[in-house]
Design a protein around this motif. Structure first.
Motif, PDB file in Angstrom:
ATOM      1  N   UNK A   1       0.865  -1.183   0.000  1.00 34.32           N
ATOM      2  CA  UNK A   1       0.000   0.000   0.000  1.00 34.32           C
ATOM      3  C   UNK A   1       0.902   1.234   0.000  1.00 34.32           C
ATOM      4  N   UNK A   2       0.965   1.935  -1.133  1.00 31.88           N
ATOM      5  CA  UNK A   2       1.854   3.088  -1.300  1.00 31.88           C
ATOM      6  C   UNK A   2       1.041   4.371  -1.214  1.00 31.88           C
ATOM      7  N   UNK A   3       1.377   5.217  -0.255  1.00 30.18           N
ATOM      8  CA  UNK A   3       0.767   6.533  -0.145  1.00 30.18           C
ATOM      9  C   UNK A   3       1.770   7.566  -0.637  1.00 30.18           C
ATOM     10  N   UNK A   4       1.427   8.274  -1.710  1.00 32.24           N
ATOM     11  CA  UNK A   4       2.308   9.315  -2.249  1.00 32.24           C
ATOM     12  C   UNK A   4       1.998  10.604  -1.515  1.00 32.24           C
ATOM     13  N   UNK A   5       2.969  11.089  -0.751  1.00 32.09           N
ATOM     14  CA  UNK A   5       2.764  12.281   0.067  1.00 32.09           C
ATOM     15  C   UNK A   5       4.083  13.004   0.273  1.00 32.09           C
ATOM     16  N   UNK A   6       4.014  14.320   0.315  1.00 30.92           N
ATOM     17  CA  UNK A   6       5.199  15.120   0.610  1.00 30.92           C
ATOM     18  C   UNK A   6       5.168  15.641   2.044  1.00 30.92           C
ATOM     19  N   UNK A   7       4.269  15.105   2.849  1.00 29.76           N
ATOM     20  CA  UNK A   7       4.224  15.407   4.275  1.00 29.76           C
ATOM     21  C   UNK A   7       5.397  14.706   4.943  1.00 29.76           C
ATOM     22  N   UNK A   8       6.217  15.439   5.659  1.00 24.31           N
ATOM     23  CA  UNK A   8       7.406  14.873   6.291  1.00 24.31           C
ATOM     24  C   UNK A   8       7.161  14.497   7.749  1.00 24.31           C
ATOM     25  N   UNK A   9       5.917  14.197   8.094  1.00 27.68           N
ATOM     26  CA  UNK A   9       5.589  13.829   9.466  1.00 27.68           C
ATOM     27  C   UNK A   9       6.107  12.426   9.779  1.00 27.68           C
ATOM     28  N   UNK A  10       6.045  12.061  11.035  1.00 23.86           N
ATOM     29  CA  UNK A  10       6.562  10.800  11.549  1.00 23.86           C
ATOM     30  C   UNK A  10       5.830   9.626  10.898  1.00 23.86           C
ATOM     31  N   UNK A  11       6.561   8.710  10.254  1.00 21.58           N
ATOM     32  CA  UNK A  11       5.911   7.570   9.610  1.00 21.58           C
ATOM     33  C   UNK A  11       5.301   6.631  10.640  1.00 21.58           C
ATOM     34  N   UNK A  12       5.881   6.562  11.831  1.00 19.40           N
ATOM     35  CA  UNK A  12       5.330   5.687  12.866  1.00 19.40           C
ATOM     36  C   UNK A  12       3.962   6.196  13.298  1.00 19.40           C
ATOM     37  N   UNK A  13       3.875   7.495  13.563  1.00 17.37           N
ATOM     38  CA  UNK A  13       2.596   8.089  13.956  1.00 17.37           C
ATOM     39  C   UNK A  13       1.571   7.959  12.838  1.00 17.37           C
ATOM     40  N   UNK A  14       2.032   7.958  11.597  1.00 19.35           N
ATOM     41  CA  UNK A  14       1.122   7.840  10.459  1.00 19.35           C
ATOM     42  C   UNK A  14       0.686   6.420  10.164  1.00 19.35           C
ATOM     43  N   UNK A  15       1.241   5.442  10.886  1.00 18.93           N
ATOM     44  CA  UNK A  15       0.856   4.057  10.690  1.00 18.93           C
ATOM     45  C   UNK A  15       1.546   3.370   9.533  1.00 18.93           C
ATOM     46  N   UNK A  16       2.695   3.901   9.096  1.00 15.91           N
ATOM     47  CA  UNK A  16       3.427   3.314   7.978  1.00 15.91           C
ATOM     48  C   UNK A  16       4.542   2.400   8.477  1.00 15.91           C
ATOM     49  N   UNK A  17       4.834   1.385   7.688  1.00 12.73           N
ATOM     50  CA  UNK A  17       5.950   0.490   8.008  1.00 12.73           C
ATOM     51  C   UNK A  17       7.280   1.105   7.600  1.00 12.73           C
ATOM     52  N   UNK A  18       7.263   1.924   6.551  1.00 13.15           N
ATOM     53  CA  UNK A  18       8.497   2.511   6.035  1.00 13.15           C
ATOM     54  C   UNK A  18       8.154   3.763   5.240  1.00 13.15           C
ATOM     55  N   UNK A  19       9.197   4.510   4.894  1.00  9.12           N
ATOM     56  CA  UNK A  19       9.025   5.695   4.072  1.00  9.12           C
ATOM     57  C   UNK A  19      10.121   5.761   3.034  1.00  9.12           C
ATOM     58  N   UNK A  20       9.968   6.650   2.057  1.00  3.63           N
ATOM     59  CA  UNK A  20      11.010   6.848   1.055  1.00  3.63           C
ATOM     60  C   UNK A  20      11.115   8.342   0.788  1.00  3.63           C
ATOM     61  N   UNK A  21      12.285   8.906   1.093  1.00  2.00           N
ATOM     62  CA  UNK A  21      12.510  10.344   1.017  1.00  2.00           C
ATOM     63  C   UNK A  21      13.948  10.613   0.579  1.00  2.00           C
ATOM     64  N   UNK A  22      14.224  11.885   0.328  1.00  2.00           N
ATOM     65  CA  UNK A  22      15.611  12.307   0.160  1.00  2.00           C
ATOM     66  C   UNK A  22      16.337  12.155   1.491  1.00  2.00           C
ATOM     67  N   UNK A  23      17.591  11.767   1.441  1.00  2.00           N
ATOM     68  CA  UNK A  23      18.342  11.484   2.659  1.00  2.00           C
ATOM     69  C   UNK A  23      18.434  12.651   3.616  1.00  2.00           C
TER      70      UNK A  23
END
Length: 307
Positions: free
Chosen positions: A124-146
């Motif tokens: 389940x891929x959510x495309x978002x530019x929100x840089x909030x905490x992935x844990x709080x958002x219920x995500x297992x992982x994120x993909x961003x610029x380093x």
């Protein structure tokens, strides 16, 4: 035990969404099923866990206490259950938050190959530019610029160094002139990006003589959709900016050309990142290994035509 775990998962979904229908959508069940599960849990405990209104629910004091106590342990139980099934294939729902500019991940082949290799995992891929905490958002992982990833995360590189490019069509540059310095952009039609409606447009970032600086270009067109930026630029609509990989096919074909390259340095690329936990779910480990071994499709690497 299985029934109790189901009730607690429903409770956590309701606590996060503060809405029965949204919780039902997250769990893939009906609103009625969530409501019944909540009533059953409350009956078993003999106490109200949520205050219900026509549109929202909010936790009671007892509900808040339960939520604080079980969130971490229940996640650990889920990991443990996955670990004991080590003999079988990795399975389950894997939620990933991905920035909209991660072309290497979002272009299709990487996701398609992962889905083919792991038929029991639902990605389940959510495309978002929100840089909030992935844990709080219920995500297992994120993909961003380093450069924007929290220091306490584990980060796996997906790409090498990246950079932004400033591009326009040859026809636009022929008619309006080619900027020789970033300040020249103030006299051009620019196509800009903004994260949210209430925020100012993104300030274009450059470097000169080792010094970083940004420029408010006062764009004639502003959007939060990169595809619209690309399409508008291709229609001779003006000059725009974005990741080099995004524009690579158009640069290669000569439909767009890049300008001001000397002012656009490279920076750390994209990383898959996730919480630093002792035991990682097998479904997440499967994605990590897939990213580590990913080889881009030939012809998909960035290329540019500079002026």
């Amino acid at each position: 035990m299985k029934d109790e775990l189901h009730l607690l998962h429903c409770f956590l979904a309701v606590a996060k969404a503060q809405n029965f229908r949204a919780a039902a959508d997250q769990l893939g069940v009906t609103r009625s099923a969530v409501s019944q599960a909540m009533r059953k849990l409350e009956d078993q405990l003999g106490i109200a866990l949520v205050h219900r209104t026509t549109r929202h629910v909010r936790l009671t004091e007892a509900g808040q206490t339960l939520h604080q106590q079980i969130s971490g342990p229940l996640a650990a139980v889920q990991v443990a259950l996955e670990e004991v099934s080590e003999e079988g294939p990795a399975r389950g729902l894997l939620r990933v938050a991905v920035t909209s500019i991660a072309e290497r991940f979002l272009s299709g082949p990487l996701i398609s190959a992962f889905a083919a290799a792991h038929p029991h995992i639902t990605l389940d891929v959510t495309v978002t530019d929100d840089e909030s905490d992935i844990i709080a958002g219920g995500f297992d992982a994120g993909l961003r610029l380093g450069e924007v990833i929290e220091q306490d995360m584990i980060a796996i590189p997906l790409t090498g160094p990246q950079r932004q490019v400033v591009v326009a069509t040859p026809a636009y540059l022929s008619a309006q002139g080619t900027p020789q310095h970033p300040n020249d952009l103030l006299g051009h039609r620019c196509i800009g990006w903004r994260a949210e409606l209430e925020l100012a447009p993104y300030r274009w970032e450059f470097q000169e003589n080792g010094r970083d600086f940004s420029l408010a270009v006062a764009p004639r067109v502003t959007t939060n959709d990169m595809l619209l930026m690309v399409r508008t630029a291709l229609a001779d609509g003006g000059i725009t900016i974005g990741m080099e990989e995004t524009f690579a096919p158009y640069l290669k074909r000569g439909e767009l050309v890049s300008v001001l390259d000397r002012y656009l340095p490279y920076f750390p690329g994209f990383y898959l990142y996730y919480p630093n936990r002792r035991n990682q779910p097998r479904k997440l480990r499967a994605l990590v290994e897939h990213v580590k071994g990913w080889v881009p499709v030939p012809g998909s690497l960035p290329g540019s035509t500079a002026i």
